[in-house]
Scaffold this motif. Structure first.
Motif, PDB file in Angstrom:
ATOM      1  N   VAL A 166      -1.895   6.980  16.231  1.00 49.20           N
ATOM      2  CA  VAL A 166      -1.681   5.586  15.818  1.00 49.20           C
ATOM      3  C   VAL A 166      -2.628   5.116  14.725  1.00 49.20           C
ATOM      4  N   ILE A 167      -3.547   5.962  14.307  1.00 45.01           N
ATOM      5  CA  ILE A 167      -4.533   5.547  13.304  1.00 45.01           C
ATOM      6  C   ILE A 167      -3.866   5.152  11.992  1.00 45.01           C
ATOM      7  N   VAL A 168      -2.865   5.892  11.552  1.00 41.86           N
ATOM      8  CA  VAL A 168      -2.192   5.560  10.291  1.00 41.86           C
ATOM      9  C   VAL A 168      -1.587   4.160  10.382  1.00 41.86           C
TER      10      VAL A 168
ATOM     11  N   GLN B 290      -3.623  -3.328   8.495  1.00 38.64           N
ATOM     12  CA  GLN B 290      -4.716  -4.174   8.020  1.00 38.64           C
ATOM     13  C   GLN B 290      -4.829  -4.230   6.504  1.00 38.64           C
ATOM     14  N   LEU B 291      -3.908  -3.612   5.792  1.00 41.51           N
ATOM     15  CA  LEU B 291      -4.017  -3.550   4.340  1.00 41.51           C
ATOM     16  C   LEU B 291      -2.940  -4.354   3.610  1.00 41.51           C
ATOM     17  N   GLY B 292      -2.568  -5.488   4.177  1.00 39.40           N
ATOM     18  CA  GLY B 292      -1.649  -6.391   3.479  1.00 39.40           C
ATOM     19  C   GLY B 292      -2.304  -7.014   2.261  1.00 39.40           C
TER      20      GLY B 292
ATOM     21  N   GLY C 275     -13.337   0.069   2.155  1.00 39.26           N
ATOM     22  CA  GLY C 275     -13.409   0.888   3.357  1.00 39.26           C
ATOM     23  C   GLY C 275     -14.236   0.303   4.483  1.00 39.26           C
ATOM     24  N   TYR C 276     -15.466  -0.110   4.180  1.00 33.27           N
ATOM     25  CA  TYR C 276     -16.325  -0.643   5.232  1.00 33.27           C
ATOM     26  C   TYR C 276     -15.737  -1.906   5.855  1.00 33.27           C
ATOM     27  N   GLU C 277     -15.198  -2.766   5.022  1.00 33.48           N
ATOM     28  CA  GLU C 277     -14.565  -3.999   5.500  1.00 33.48           C
ATOM     29  C   GLU C 277     -13.383  -3.666   6.420  1.00 33.48           C
ATOM     30  N   LEU C 278     -12.604  -2.664   6.036  1.00 36.79           N
ATOM     31  CA  LEU C 278     -11.475  -2.221   6.848  1.00 36.79           C
ATOM     32  C   LEU C 278     -11.954  -1.665   8.182  1.00 36.79           C
TER      33      LEU C 278
END
Length: 103
Positions: A9-11, A17-19, A24-27
């Protein structure tokens, strides 16, 4: 076994969360705050792979500080997110039915 379940489910978690553009760190922080902690060694290669597959686009920004690479969904990425979300909902509904009968 739990690791194998999470790996699947990671993908979808990342795509969810990338709308908008995020680095990277923020994500990682956003995912961790919602219960989906992902190691850097997993996240960054995944972001690069998704970008090479056309699901993400990225841009470098400095914003007065260190350069950061920001990622967001491409049109193909939005379609992939919708398709995976539909599959996830069907799968979880099926699993709920199966688990109801398990004792």
């Amino acid at each position: 076994m739990e690791l194998e379940l999470r790996r699947g489910v990671i993908v979808l978690a990342v795509l969810s969360q990338l709308g908008d553009f995020r680095y990277g760190y923020e994500l990682r922080q956003a995912l961790a705050e919602q219960g989906m902690a992902i190691e850097e060694g997993t996240l960054y290669p995944l972001l690069r792979r998704l970008e090479s597959q056309g699901a993400l686009v990225s841009e470098w920004r400095t914003d007065g500080g260190s350069p950061r690479r920001y990622y967001t969904l491409s049109d193909d990425g939005r379609a992939l997110r919708a398709r995976l979300a539909g599959s996830w909902r069907e799968l979880t509904a099926t699993m709920e039915k199966l688990l109801e009968g398990a004792s």
